[in-house]
Design a protein around this motif. Structure first.
Motif, short mmCIF file in Angstrom:
data_model
loop_
_atom_site.label_atom_id
_atom_site.label_comp_id
_atom_site.label_asym_id
_atom_site.label_seq_id
_atom_site.Cartn_x
_atom_site.Cartn_y
_atom_site.Cartn_z
N THR A 64 0.81 -1.21 0.00
CA THR A 64 0.00 0.00 0.00
C THR A 64 0.85 1.27 0.00
O THR A 64 0.36 2.34 -0.30
CB THR A 64 -0.93 0.03 1.23
N ALA A 65 2.10 1.13 0.37
CA ALA A 65 2.98 2.30 0.40
C ALA A 65 3.79 2.36 -0.89
O ALA A 65 4.32 1.35 -1.36
CB ALA A 65 3.91 2.24 1.60
N ALA A 104 7.97 8.60 10.01
CA ALA A 104 8.27 8.97 8.63
C ALA A 104 8.60 7.71 7.84
O ALA A 104 9.32 6.84 8.34
CB ALA A 104 9.43 9.95 8.58
N ARG A 105 8.08 7.59 6.67
CA ARG A 105 8.30 6.38 5.90
C ARG A 105 9.44 6.52 4.89
O ARG A 105 10.03 5.53 4.51
CB ARG A 105 7.01 5.99 5.17
N GLN A 106 9.72 7.75 4.45
CA GLN A 106 10.75 7.86 3.44
C GLN A 106 12.13 7.68 4.06
O GLN A 106 12.35 7.95 5.23
CB GLN A 106 10.70 9.23 2.73
N LEU A 107 13.05 7.18 3.26
CA LEU A 107 14.43 6.98 3.68
C LEU A 107 15.29 8.18 3.27
O LEU A 107 15.08 8.76 2.21
CB LEU A 107 15.00 5.71 3.03
N THR A 108 16.24 8.50 4.12
CA THR A 108 17.26 9.50 3.79
C THR A 108 18.53 8.74 3.46
O THR A 108 19.04 7.99 4.31
CB THR A 108 17.50 10.45 4.98
N SER A 134 8.08 0.32 -3.35
CA SER A 134 6.85 0.05 -2.62
C SER A 134 7.18 -0.76 -1.38
O SER A 134 8.26 -1.38 -1.29
CB SER A 134 5.83 -0.68 -3.50
N SER A 135 6.28 -0.72 -0.41
CA SER A 135 6.50 -1.48 0.81
C SER A 135 5.15 -1.91 1.39
O SER A 135 4.09 -1.37 1.04
CB SER A 135 7.29 -0.66 1.84
N LEU A 136 5.23 -2.88 2.29
CA LEU A 136 4.04 -3.38 2.96
C LEU A 136 3.46 -2.32 3.89
O LEU A 136 4.19 -1.42 4.33
CB LEU A 136 4.38 -4.65 3.75
N PRO A 137 2.19 -2.42 4.23
CA PRO A 137 1.57 -1.39 5.07
C PRO A 137 2.01 -1.43 6.52
O PRO A 137 2.02 -0.42 7.18
CB PRO A 137 0.07 -1.70 4.96
N GLU A 138 2.42 -2.61 7.03
CA GLU A 138 2.77 -2.71 8.42
C GLU A 138 4.27 -2.57 8.61
O GLU A 138 5.05 -3.10 7.84
CB GLU A 138 2.31 -4.05 9.00
N ALA A 139 4.67 -1.86 9.64
CA ALA A 139 6.09 -1.70 9.92
C ALA A 139 6.57 -2.90 10.73
O ALA A 139 6.95 -3.90 10.18
CB ALA A 139 6.34 -0.39 10.66
N GLN A 164 0.46 6.50 0.85
CA GLN A 164 0.08 5.42 1.75
C GLN A 164 -1.42 5.26 1.68
O GLN A 164 -2.17 6.08 2.23
CB GLN A 164 0.53 5.70 3.18
N GLY A 165 -1.86 4.21 1.03
CA GLY A 165 -3.27 3.92 0.92
C GLY A 165 -4.06 5.12 0.41
O GLY A 165 -3.70 5.74 -0.58
N ASN A 166 -5.13 5.45 1.13
CA ASN A 166 -5.98 6.56 0.72
C ASN A 166 -5.65 7.85 1.46
O ASN A 166 -6.37 8.85 1.32
CB ASN A 166 -7.45 6.21 0.97
N SER A 167 -4.55 7.83 2.23
CA SER A 167 -4.15 9.05 2.95
C SER A 167 -3.59 10.08 1.98
O SER A 167 -3.16 9.75 0.88
CB SER A 167 -3.08 8.71 4.00
N ALA A 168 -3.58 11.33 2.43
CA ALA A 168 -3.00 12.39 1.61
C ALA A 168 -1.51 12.11 1.42
O ALA A 168 -0.82 11.74 2.37
CB ALA A 168 -3.19 13.74 2.29
#
Lengths: 117, 112
Positions: free
Chosen positions: A30-31, B97-101, A94-99, A50-54
Motif C-alpha cells: 500500500t505504500a 516517517a516512511r521515506q528513507l534518507t 513500494s512497501s508493505l503497510p505494516e512496519a 500510503q493507501g488513501n491518505s494524503a
C-alpha cells in the motif's frame, strides 16, 4: 512474484516538454515512494503515498513535479516543462503497510532514466 | 542539508579482503539504518539493516557496526568477492516517517 515495474526504462525528451513516468508496485504494497537519483549521487525522496491518505509531497523540488496514484496500484510521476537539471534516474519503491520487525523494507524498481536535451 | 554522510566515495579491494564503508548521521530521531546494494541498471536492494538498540548485526559476510554515541554506522564485507562489486548506500529513517534518507553512495570494486 513480480517486483516493482517501471516504464519506460529510458526516456529522452526536449527541454520544455512534459513527461510521464509510470510505476506498478508489488501487489499488496500500500505504500509507494518516488525517489530521484542524479548521476553519482544518492537517492532524493520526492513523494510518498500510503493507501488513501494524503500523499507526503515534501520532497518535490518544484511545482513542475506532480504525482498521482490510483487507489493502491499504479502511480504516475509527471514533470512539466522539463529542464536539463531534471535529467536523472527516477526510482519507484513500494512497501508493505505494516512496519513492525520488517520496518520500512522498500523494494525498488529498476528506474526510468530521463535525459532532457 | 545532508543528513547522512557516506564515505568513501569509491573503494577498491582485493578478492578476499575486507571492505569497510562508513556513514555518519545528524538527526538523533533516526531509528532504523538500512544498507542498500545497487548493481548497474538495477534498483537498490536491501542488504542488511539495524536498529539503534544493538551495536552490531551480522548476516553472512555482511556486518553492520553501530555507534549510537558517535552517530556513526558502518558496513563491513568480509572475504569480499568480485560479485560484491556494486554501489552501496546507507540510509536512515525516523519514527513515523516512511521515506528513507540516503547517503551519497560508495562504488565498490573487488578485484579478482
Amino acid at each position: 512474484g513480480a517486483g516493482v515495474s517501471q516504464s519506460p526504462s529510458n526516456k529522452v525528451t526536449e527541454k520544455g516538454k512534459d513527461v510521464e513516468l509510470r510505476c506498478d508496485p508489488i501487489s499488496g504494497h500500500t505504500a509507494l515512494y518516488w525517489y530521484r537519483q542524479r548521476l553519482g549521487q544518492g537517492l532524493e525522496f520526492l513523494i510518498y503515498f500510503q493507501g488513501n491518505s494524503a500523499p507526503d509531497k515534501s520532497g518535490l523540488p518544484s511545482d513542475r513535479f506532480s504525482a498521482e496514484r490510483t487507489g493502491e496500484s499504479v502511480s504516475t510521476l509527471t514533470i512539466q516543462r522539463t529542464q536539463q537539471e531534471d535529467s536523472a534516474v527516477y526510482l519507484c519503491a513500494s512497501s508493505l503497510p505494516e512496519a513492525g520487525v520488517t520496518k520500512n523494507i522498500q523494494y525498488f524498481g529498476a528506474g526510468t532514466r530521463l535525459s532532457v536535451l | 542539508q545532508q543528513q547522512v554522510k557516506q564515505s568513501p566515495q569509491s573503494l577498491i579491494v582485493q578478492k578476499g579482503g575486507i571492505s569497510i564503508i562508513n556513514c555518519a548521521y545528524e538527526n538523533t530521531a533516526f531509528d532504523y539504518f538500512p544498507w542498500y546494494q545497487q548493481f548497474p541498471g538495477k534498483g537498490p536492494a536491501l542488504l542488511i539493516a539495524i536498529r539503534p538498540d544493538v551495536s552490531e548485526k551480522k548476516e553472512g559476510r555482511f556486518t553492520i557496526s553501530f555507534n549510537k554515541s558517535a552517530k556513526q554506522f558502518s558496513l563491513h564485507i568480509m572475504d569480499s568477492q568480485p560479485g560484491d562489486s556494486a554501489t552501496y548506500f546507507c540510509a536512515a529513517n525516523k519514527g513515523s516517517a516512511r521515506q528513507l534518507t540516503f547517503g551519497s553512495g560508495t562504488q565498490l570494486t573487488v578485484l579478482p
